[in-house]
Design a protein around this motif. Structure first.
Motif, mmCIF file in Angstrom:
data_model
loop_
_atom_site.group_PDB
_atom_site.id
_atom_site.type_symbol
_atom_site.label_atom_id
_atom_site.label_comp_id
_atom_site.label_asym_id
_atom_site.label_seq_id
_atom_site.Cartn_x
_atom_site.Cartn_y
_atom_site.Cartn_z
ATOM 1 N N THR A 197 0.843 -1.194 0.000
ATOM 2 C CA THR A 197 0.000 0.000 0.000
ATOM 3 C C THR A 197 0.875 1.240 0.000
ATOM 4 O O THR A 197 2.034 1.198 0.405
ATOM 5 C CB THR A 197 -0.918 0.021 1.245
ATOM 6 O OG1 THR A 197 -1.736 1.195 1.217
ATOM 7 C CG2 THR A 197 -0.111 0.010 2.526
ATOM 8 N N LYS A 198 0.301 2.358 -0.445
ATOM 9 C CA LYS A 198 0.995 3.648 -0.374
ATOM 10 C C LYS A 198 0.719 4.350 0.949
ATOM 11 O O LYS A 198 1.320 5.372 1.264
ATOM 12 C CB LYS A 198 0.540 4.553 -1.519
ATOM 13 C CG LYS A 198 0.958 4.100 -2.900
ATOM 14 C CD LYS A 198 2.386 4.465 -3.214
ATOM 15 C CE LYS A 198 2.495 5.903 -3.691
ATOM 16 N NZ LYS A 198 3.858 6.194 -4.210
ATOM 17 N N GLN A 199 -0.203 3.804 1.721
ATOM 18 C CA GLN A 199 -0.632 4.446 2.955
ATOM 19 C C GLN A 199 0.378 4.225 4.077
ATOM 20 O O GLN A 199 0.937 3.141 4.223
ATOM 21 C CB GLN A 199 -1.993 3.900 3.384
ATOM 22 C CG GLN A 199 -2.632 4.619 4.557
ATOM 23 C CD GLN A 199 -4.019 4.084 4.867
ATOM 24 O OE1 GLN A 199 -4.444 3.075 4.306
ATOM 25 N NE2 GLN A 199 -4.732 4.761 5.759
ATOM 26 N N CYS A 200 0.610 5.259 4.889
ATOM 27 C CA CYS A 200 1.527 5.138 6.013
ATOM 28 C C CYS A 200 1.149 6.146 7.091
ATOM 29 O O CYS A 200 0.605 7.219 6.796
ATOM 30 C CB CYS A 200 2.968 5.368 5.555
ATOM 31 S SG CYS A 200 4.200 4.997 6.844
ATOM 32 N N ASN A 201 1.477 5.812 8.322
ATOM 33 C CA ASN A 201 1.181 6.689 9.451
ATOM 34 C C ASN A 201 2.366 7.548 9.873
ATOM 35 O O ASN A 201 2.274 8.296 10.845
ATOM 36 C CB ASN A 201 0.689 5.862 10.653
ATOM 37 C CG ASN A 201 1.691 4.805 11.077
ATOM 38 O OD1 ASN A 201 2.501 4.337 10.281
ATOM 39 N ND2 ASN A 201 1.644 4.410 12.339
ATOM 40 N N LEU A 202 3.485 7.445 9.150
ATOM 41 C CA LEU A 202 4.648 8.284 9.415
ATOM 42 C C LEU A 202 4.979 9.148 8.200
ATOM 43 O O LEU A 202 4.359 8.996 7.140
ATOM 44 C CB LEU A 202 5.859 7.428 9.806
ATOM 45 C CG LEU A 202 5.702 6.545 11.059
ATOM 46 C CD1 LEU A 202 7.020 5.853 11.380
ATOM 47 C CD2 LEU A 202 5.216 7.344 12.258
ATOM 48 N N PHE B 178 6.232 -8.298 2.716
ATOM 49 C CA PHE B 178 5.236 -7.232 2.656
ATOM 50 C C PHE B 178 5.863 -5.935 3.140
ATOM 51 O O PHE B 178 6.404 -5.862 4.241
ATOM 52 C CB PHE B 178 4.031 -7.573 3.525
ATOM 53 C CG PHE B 178 3.254 -8.779 3.064
ATOM 54 C CD1 PHE B 178 2.365 -8.693 2.002
ATOM 55 C CD2 PHE B 178 3.416 -10.006 3.696
ATOM 56 C CE1 PHE B 178 1.650 -9.802 1.577
ATOM 57 C CE2 PHE B 178 2.695 -11.116 3.283
ATOM 58 C CZ PHE B 178 1.814 -11.027 2.220
ATOM 59 N N SER B 179 5.775 -4.896 2.306
ATOM 60 C CA SER B 179 6.320 -3.602 2.659
ATOM 61 C C SER B 179 5.302 -2.538 2.286
ATOM 62 O O SER B 179 4.120 -2.815 2.152
ATOM 63 C CB SER B 179 7.669 -3.400 1.949
ATOM 64 O OG SER B 179 8.327 -2.244 2.409
ATOM 65 N N GLY B 180 5.733 -1.306 2.110
ATOM 66 C CA GLY B 180 4.763 -0.253 1.820
ATOM 67 C C GLY B 180 5.443 1.014 1.370
ATOM 68 O O GLY B 180 6.467 0.955 0.701
#
Length: 494
Positions: A123-128, A168-170
């Motif tokens: 995913t392209k989504q991240c919390n940082l 799995f990465s992002g």
């Protein structure tokens, strides 16, 4: 080799080289045309599956005879190999090796019919908001991210191709709503599953769930030994404390844990303290990532290390590795040269054939150490691994923003075998490959992501290499005089 000693990956690969006699090669080419058939034959030989029909029984018998014959020559126990092959990941990996040697012969580096590992930017989504993020991740998923059914199709294609490991990465993979279902589905296919994460979302319950869905290894990023450095680099206050909690929770759940650090001028002096912290947290391995000025990393390009700084850092990492309490690696392909040279001079008892941290070769393994490093080949971009993006696009590496195809539109196997760009990355002797003169070209090959980031050319020099120091000096002059860091050049030099 002692019957009591269990074989490691290096010994198995060297052993497989030795059993691939002409008769067995002809048999594999004629009968075992699909890598899945070889996997099944290994499973039957190891006693973990039953044959379905005469054909599978015959294939397993032929494979078993070749293994037994090779074991006798090699002085190895066939039981040790059977124990290895009881692991589905090992069956996948060695099926690819056998089929690749039968298809292409033994090459330097080894050409493979499928990558050992695929890094999936889930995913392209991240919390940082990390300074060096190659993915330009955002707080929201990209509009073109794959559906759940499409993600299942990706897993199916990787399984059919013979891929052994999926990472799995992002972005941040644990933030995606489909992660758990897809991970569980991938587990059913027998992959070695890993997660590269910022660690902030790994509560006790999440850690246990990761273990339950088949994740074997969790790699958590720490770019400083304290909150002041890490949080500033990661763009969110509290990221350090949350990541450390994540590490502790993952270890408590029985997961293998690695700590990853991207080395820049901002944290270079802190790396000894990060290693000290990693040991205190009882991490299984510590990995220093080569800084690649791509994505948001372009904005901090002047924080990149000089060739001398990188060389000294790798020598220091190798010395720390020799203490034996934790694996210590670098994604810089020159680390293979550093480790092999040190071992040959009696300054260490291990060599790293690549930044795949699972590989260790003791010094008493003799000349096969060099053979294995040449087999693996250093930089693995487009050779022993590749990446799949959030929308199914295939890249040679997560750090190389060059689309070579799409899993769903073009087919993974088709792209892996036929992409001109991937095939160019596999020929270290080509005239337009910048490292073709170097005696270490088969065990290193230079970081292709750095070559592309600085030159726009995948086959150009890696300016971080001490042997290519002149290239770095020219780049520094360009940066200071013209302010340009990436000249406009083709992806592959002509």
């Amino acid at each position: 080799m002692s019957e009591k000693k269990s074989m490691n990956e290096g010994e198995i690969i060297d052993y497989l080289h030795k059993i691939m006699d002409k008769k067995f090669v002809r048999y594999v080419l004629k009968e075992l045309t699909e890598v899945k058939k070889i996997e099944k034959s290994f499973a039957i030989y190891a006693g973990v599956e039953e044959p379905e029909g005469v054909g599978e029984r015959m294939h397993a018998k032929m494979v078993g005879e070749a293994i037994e014959k090779g074991a006798e020559k090699f002085g190895a126990s066939s039981e040790a190999i059977k124990n290895f092959l009881k692991d589905s990941y090992m069956r996948k990996a060695f099926a690819v090796i056998v089929r690749s040697i039968a298809e292409y012969g033994i090459t330097k580096p080894q050409r493979l019919i499928a990558p050992f590992m695929v890094v999936w930017d889930f995913t392209k989504q991240c919390n940082l908001k990390c300074k060096h993020c190659y993915a330009n991740a955002t707080p929201y998923p990209a509009p073109d991210e794959l559906t759940l059914e499409q993600r299942y199709q990706v897993v199916d294609q990787l399984d059919e191709a013979g891929v052994a490991a999926v990472s799995f990465s992002g972005g941040e993979p644990l933030i995606n709503k489909y992660f758990w279902k897809v991970a569980e589905y991938a587990k059913s296919k027998g992959f070695y599953l890993t997660v590269a994460t910022n660690g902030t979302l790994i509560s006790e319950n999440v850690a246990k769930r990761l273990k339950d869905v088949g994740i074997r290894y969790v790699e958590i990023s720490l770019d400083g030994p304290n909150a002041e450095i890490h949080d500033e680099f990661r763009g969110v206050k509290g990221a350090f404390d949350a990541a450390v909690r994540g590490i502790k929770n993952a270890k408590a759940a029985g997961l293998e844990v690695g700590i990853a650090t991207t080395a820049t001028h901002e944290n270079l002096d802190s790396i000894p303290d990060i290693i000290k912290l990693a040991r205190e947290l009882k991490a299984d391995r510590f990995i220093v990532f080569n800084f690649i000025p791509t994505g948001r990393g372009k904005d901090i390009i002047k924080e990149d290390l000089t060739p001398e700084e990188r060389e000294n850092l790798m020598k220091y990492l190798y010395e720390e590795w020799q203490k034996g309490d934790m694996q210590i690696f670098s994604t810089c392909p020159a680390y293979s040269r550093i480790s092999l040279t040190a071992m040959s001079r009696g300054r260490g008892d291990k060599v790293s054939p690549t930044h795949f941290a699972e590989m260790e070769i003791p010094a008493d393994f003799g000349g096969a150490a060099k053979a294995l490093t040449e087999f693996i080949g250093g930089c693995g971009a487009g050779r022993i691994y590749c990446s799949i993006e959030h929308n199914g696009d295939i890249q040679p590496c997560v750090f190389i923003p060059v689309k070579v195809g799409n899993v769903l539109k073009d087919g993974f196997v088709n792209v892996w075998k036929n992409s001109p760009i991937l095939n160019a990355l596999r020929d270290r002797d080509a005239q337009n490959y910048a490292c073709n003169f170097c005696p270490f070209r088969y065990i290193c090959g230079g970081c292709r992501a750095r070559a592309y980031a600085y030159h726009g050319d995948l086959l150009a020099p890696d300016p971080g290499c001490i042997i290519m120091k002149k290239d770095w000096e020219n780049i520094v002059k360009e940066m200071n005089i013209e302010g340009e860091t990436k000249p406009s050049m083709p992806v592959i030099s002509k």
